[in-house]
Design an enzyme around this catalytic site. Sequence first.
Site, mmCIF file in Angstrom:
data_model
loop_
_atom_site.group_PDB
_atom_site.id
_atom_site.type_symbol
_atom_site.label_atom_id
_atom_site.label_comp_id
_atom_site.label_asym_id
_atom_site.label_seq_id
_atom_site.Cartn_x
_atom_site.Cartn_y
_atom_site.Cartn_z
ATOM 1 N N HIS A 12 0.759 -1.160 -0.133
ATOM 2 C CA HIS A 12 -0.012 -0.098 -0.089
ATOM 3 C C HIS A 12 0.843 1.151 0.041
ATOM 4 O O HIS A 12 1.523 1.375 0.978
ATOM 5 C CB HIS A 12 -0.946 -0.148 1.203
ATOM 6 C CG HIS A 12 -1.981 1.253 1.320
ATOM 7 N ND1 HIS A 12 -1.864 1.999 2.364
ATOM 8 C CD2 HIS A 12 -2.864 1.176 0.465
ATOM 9 C CE1 HIS A 12 -2.836 2.870 1.971
ATOM 10 N NE2 HIS A 12 -3.486 2.429 0.964
ATOM 11 N N GLU A 39 1.172 -0.565 -5.373
ATOM 12 C CA GLU A 39 0.283 0.342 -5.334
ATOM 13 C C GLU A 39 0.747 1.613 -6.038
ATOM 14 O O GLU A 39 1.739 1.994 -5.530
ATOM 15 C CB GLU A 39 -0.725 0.801 -4.416
ATOM 16 C CG GLU A 39 -1.933 1.295 -4.586
ATOM 17 C CD GLU A 39 -2.458 1.918 -3.527
ATOM 18 O OE1 GLU A 39 -1.803 2.402 -2.380
ATOM 19 O OE2 GLU A 39 -3.771 2.060 -3.777
ATOM 20 N N ASP A 41 -1.295 5.367 -6.346
ATOM 21 C CA ASP A 41 -2.206 6.187 -6.421
ATOM 22 C C ASP A 41 -1.790 7.139 -7.476
ATOM 23 O O ASP A 41 -0.576 7.769 -7.493
ATOM 24 C CB ASP A 41 -2.564 6.741 -5.013
ATOM 25 C CG ASP A 41 -3.093 5.903 -4.155
ATOM 26 O OD1 ASP A 41 -4.243 5.193 -4.286
ATOM 27 O OD2 ASP A 41 -2.572 5.870 -2.991
ATOM 28 N N HIS A 54 -0.880 10.293 -3.177
ATOM 29 C CA HIS A 54 -2.280 9.584 -2.820
ATOM 30 C C HIS A 54 -3.275 10.927 -3.180
ATOM 31 O O HIS A 54 -4.572 10.419 -3.143
ATOM 32 C CB HIS A 54 -2.117 9.250 -1.388
ATOM 33 C CG HIS A 54 -3.458 8.717 -0.531
ATOM 34 N ND1 HIS A 54 -4.164 9.799 -0.093
ATOM 35 C CD2 HIS A 54 -4.210 7.741 -0.876
ATOM 36 C CE1 HIS A 54 -5.395 9.269 0.276
ATOM 37 N NE2 HIS A 54 -5.286 7.727 -0.109
ATOM 38 N N GLU A 145 -4.196 3.302 -9.078
ATOM 39 C CA GLU A 145 -5.804 3.668 -8.833
ATOM 40 C C GLU A 145 -5.920 5.357 -9.291
ATOM 41 O O GLU A 145 -5.179 6.149 -9.095
ATOM 42 C CB GLU A 145 -5.869 3.967 -7.200
ATOM 43 C CG GLU A 145 -7.111 4.613 -6.860
ATOM 44 C CD GLU A 145 -7.268 4.860 -5.091
ATOM 45 O OE1 GLU A 145 -6.775 4.200 -4.342
ATOM 46 O OE2 GLU A 145 -8.400 5.538 -5.035
HETATM 47 O O1 G3P Z 1 -6.750 1.649 -2.961
HETATM 48 C C1 G3P Z 1 -6.985 0.801 -1.834
HETATM 49 C C2 G3P Z 1 -6.466 1.871 -0.681
HETATM 50 O O2 G3P Z 1 -5.463 2.540 -0.725
HETATM 51 C C3 G3P Z 1 -7.726 2.772 -0.887
HETATM 52 O O3 G3P Z 1 -7.314 3.587 0.210
HETATM 53 O O4 G3P Z 1 -7.066 6.095 0.525
HETATM 54 O O5 G3P Z 1 -5.357 4.597 0.920
HETATM 55 O O6 G3P Z 1 -6.117 5.234 -1.456
HETATM 56 P P1 G3P Z 1 -6.412 4.844 -0.110
HETATM 57 CA CA CA Z 2 -5.108 3.638 -2.937
#
Ligand code: G3P
Ligand code: CA
Length: 300
Positions: A12, A39, A41, A54, A145
């Site tokens: 994450h 991940e 973002d 993010h 994302e």
């Molecule tokens: O994308 C999964 C998780 O990361 C969602 O929450 O706010 O950390 O992007 P966030």
């Molecule tokens: Ca995310």
Amino acid sequence: MAQETSPLIIAHRGASGYLPEHTLEAKAMAHAQGAHYLEQDLVLTKDDIPVVLHDIYIDTVTDVAEKFPARHRDNGRYYALDFTLAELKTLNATERFDVKTGKQVYPNRFPKGQGTFRIPTLEEELQLIQGLNRSTGREAGIYPEIKEPLWHQKEGHDISRIVLPILHKYGYKTKSDRCFVQCFELEEVERLRGELGWQGRLIYLTSKALTPETLAQVAKVADGIGPDIKLVIAPDRSLTPLVKDAHALGLKVHPYTLRVDALPKFATSADDLLTLLLGKAGVDGLFSDFPDVALNWPAR
Ligand code: G3P
Ligand code: CA
């Protein structure tokens, strides 16, 4: 693609429990720890370059307020979309902090402001990951994302339309490729699958309980859901019906987020939470700021 392992451990924002989130250093560490997916973002710069961040704001993870004190909007916030990539590259990326108090959100993580880190572009990160995949002989997937697509559109920028060709360029095209595209906005998930023609895997993220009707709607276009952990495990530690209901529709379930230093109240330890999620609930994947902890479950 060879058969994938299950459950998938998704780093994450990288190994963000150890290094500032979404820096290339955090991604390299997560890869070295053996995370199955990393991940990204994504938000856009003023010159329409997807960068790995993010928030649409940059004041929570950079020194922008010191370097460009006048470049905030009326609400006092600094937006990535108001800066060119060249300008963003002059900023130092740091551990996440509270804009009001200046204190870092997770006190025991990497010291805020220490070291020199940069905001990466999506392409820089894909090049790093694919290079590591080759040099280590172990393929980590990507998990991009699309952040706030509706907001980007209102600002006159179509983020999904810009990101997809980059994924294609780096070989992420079909459901056989190690890539999950994720988004919190169901309309955009539907648009990605429909109008924009994304043929790879797709995850609908949610922090709110899903009705059976919405879950069925999701199943028409997506391959899985990414729910907040609290939608999978209730405060009394019982399992909600979500995993069973999603699996009945053929949807994978990848909850977020295991943070060893910010566990939900019902969990007695990280290992306890992992036993509930990976053992009892039977989720198919898990986002973690500490990929090593999730990969080492059950703790010995
Ligand atoms: O994308 C999964 C998780 O990361 C969602 O929450 O706010 O950390 O992007 P966030
Ligand atoms: Ca995310």
